[in-house]
Design an enzyme around this catalytic site. Structure first.
Site, short mmCIF file in Angstrom:
data_model
loop_
_atom_site.label_atom_id
_atom_site.label_comp_id
_atom_site.label_asym_id
_atom_site.label_seq_id
_atom_site.Cartn_x
_atom_site.Cartn_y
_atom_site.Cartn_z
N TYR A 68 11.04 1.35 -1.74
CA TYR A 68 12.16 1.40 -3.39
C TYR A 68 12.94 0.59 -2.51
O TYR A 68 13.32 -0.29 -2.13
CB TYR A 68 12.22 3.09 -2.42
N ARG B 170 1.44 -1.67 4.98
CA ARG B 170 1.79 -2.03 3.66
C ARG B 170 1.37 -3.28 3.16
O ARG B 170 0.91 -3.72 2.10
CB ARG B 170 3.20 -2.83 4.71
N ALA C 129 0.36 -1.51 -0.26
CA ALA C 129 0.03 0.16 0.21
C ALA C 129 0.64 1.04 0.11
O ALA C 129 0.16 2.61 -0.56
CB ALA C 129 -1.15 -0.07 1.64
N HIS D 142 7.32 -2.91 -7.34
CA HIS D 142 7.63 -2.32 -5.66
C HIS D 142 8.52 -0.41 -5.87
O HIS D 142 8.82 -0.08 -6.67
CB HIS D 142 8.21 -3.29 -5.25
N GLU E 127 3.34 2.32 -1.44
CA GLU E 127 4.90 2.48 -2.48
C GLU E 127 4.39 3.09 -3.79
O GLU E 127 4.19 2.43 -4.67
CB GLU E 127 4.97 0.79 -2.82
N ASN F 92 2.39 -9.80 -0.62
CA ASN F 92 3.50 -11.11 -1.48
C ASN F 92 4.61 -11.60 -0.36
O ASN F 92 5.94 -11.93 -0.63
CB ASN F 92 4.79 -9.60 -1.92
N TYR G 249 16.85 -9.80 0.00
CA TYR G 249 16.98 -10.59 0.50
C TYR G 249 15.83 -11.67 0.72
O TYR G 249 15.54 -11.90 -0.62
CB TYR G 249 15.84 -10.34 2.37
N1 LIG Z 1 9.79 -12.32 -3.98
C1 LIG Z 1 10.46 -10.78 -3.77
C2 LIG Z 1 10.67 -10.62 -4.67
C3 LIG Z 1 11.84 -9.90 -3.54
C4 LIG Z 1 11.04 -9.18 -2.15
C5 LIG Z 1 10.61 -7.18 -2.81
C6 LIG Z 1 10.31 -6.59 -1.63
C7 LIG Z 1 9.30 -5.83 -2.13
SE1 LIG Z 1 8.84 -4.45 -1.26
C8 LIG Z 1 9.23 -7.67 -0.77
O1 LIG Z 1 7.88 -8.14 -1.16
O2 LIG Z 1 9.83 -7.42 0.77
ZN LIG Z 2 6.87 -4.04 -2.04
ZN LIG Z 3 10.19 -2.81 -1.45
#
Ligand SMILES: NCCCCC[C@@H](C[SeH])C(=O)O
Ligand SMILES: [Zn+2]
Ligand SMILES: [Zn+2]
Length: 308
Positions: free
Chosen positions: A198, A126, A69, A196, A71, A143, A248
């Protein structure tokens, strides 16, 4: 000069109005599809962009924005990308080739409840806004809710955490709607993109493990080439590589899930900036951030068109 419509952030209501107006203004290139609804019953609209050339084999690109949200640059990019594509079709060769080769599905706001919440209550929200029985805390990280090593290291099973994985894979209506759509279009969707912010990164699977995907070298080349172009034309640096190593561990991600579904060109873009403003990127930087993202997207999309 007054900043254009596309250099401002827009409320959820504004975006719904824009979706329907865009479809009305371009009846021969834009179709709106309802793919589901959010936890609070808001519609999830996908715009399908198509060139005017009829073509036999149907190939498509999927772009989702606004899964998280706060972003705001992400939905701003989806709106900006749609208007750019429609305005430069038959004017810009890359856009023309893209739209004549592939349909482009754009989901401008994947998490409308959360987006609305950042406009009314908490700018730094988020997750989505689903309620859980066993906790007073609200929201699942969409996600982390997809069925890819769901809720392993890099996600949390505690409802109060920002990376809460949900009660089970696709427990959230927003994630389920996207997964259902991609399952029913998995033979035509050749490129998956999740937008996404940042951090300025061009990422590809896996983030659910440190394992490399079979076409790791190919995906690495695609993001490296894209990052080099952004560096050369806009003098801005984007990190690139497999997610687990580059950012990560993040299991349950939409890009990993799309990859495992068979969409082997799957990416997550982290747009501007590197942290000076973070999620609060000022409107004056929307154009710059979107131009950089567009260059990376075109670079990858045109290669995928050649390859598929
Ligand atoms: N499959 C996720 C790719 C890596 C993390 C991406 C970031 C974007 Se805010 C996340 O979801 O924490
Ligand atoms: Zn994100
Ligand atoms: Zn991110």
């Amino acid at each position: 000069s007054s900043a254009s419509y596309y250099e401002r952030y827009h409320s959820l209501e504004d975006i719904y109005y824009w979706i329907n107006k865009t479809a009305q203004d371009y009846p021969d290139m834009v179709k709106v599809t309802l793919i589901g609804s959010s936890y609070e019953k808001r519609p999830l609209y996908v715009l399908k962009l198509s060139g005017r050339q009829e073509r036999a084999e149907k190939r498509a690109i999927w772009i989702d924005c606004g899964i998280h949200a706060r972003e705001w640059i992400s939905p701003a990019f989806c709106l900006w990308f749609v208007q750019y594509s429609l305005n430069f079709y038959n004017l810009n060769n890359d856009i023309t080739e893209m739209l004549n080769s592939m349909d482009i599905y754009v989901l401008p706001v994947m998490n409308p409840d959360g987006y609305k919440y950042t406009w009314t209550t908490n700018r730094m929200w988020r997750k989505n806004r689903s309620m859980s029985k066993e906790s007073n805390c609200v929201g699942t990280d969409l996600n982390r809710n997809f069925d890819a090593n769901w809720c392993t290291k890099g996600a949390s099973n505690r409802p109060c955490d920002e990376i809460y994985c949900g009660q089970f894979p696709e427990s959230e209506p927003e994630a389920e709607a996207v997964a259902n759509f991609l399952r029913s279009h998995k033979d035509s969707v050749k490129l998956y993109l999740s937008i996404h912010s940042y951090g300025q990164m061009l990422l590809f699977p896996y983030s659910c493990s440190n394992e490399e995907v079979p076409n790791h070298a190919e995906l690495f080349e695609l993001v490296q080439e894209a990052a080099m172009k952004v560096r050369r034309y806009y003098r801005n640096n984007y990190k690139y590589g497999a997610s687990a190593k580059t950012i990560y561990l993040a299991p349950g991600g939409s890009d990993d899930w799309a990859y495992n579904l068979g969409i082997h060109y799957s990416f997550t873009f982290e747009l501007e900036d590197r942290g000076r403003y973070g999620f609060l990127l000022p409107p004056s930087l929307i154009s710059k951030a979107c131009n950089e993202a567009l260059l990376a997207l075109k670079s990858i999309a045109l290669r995928v068109i050649q390859k598929t």
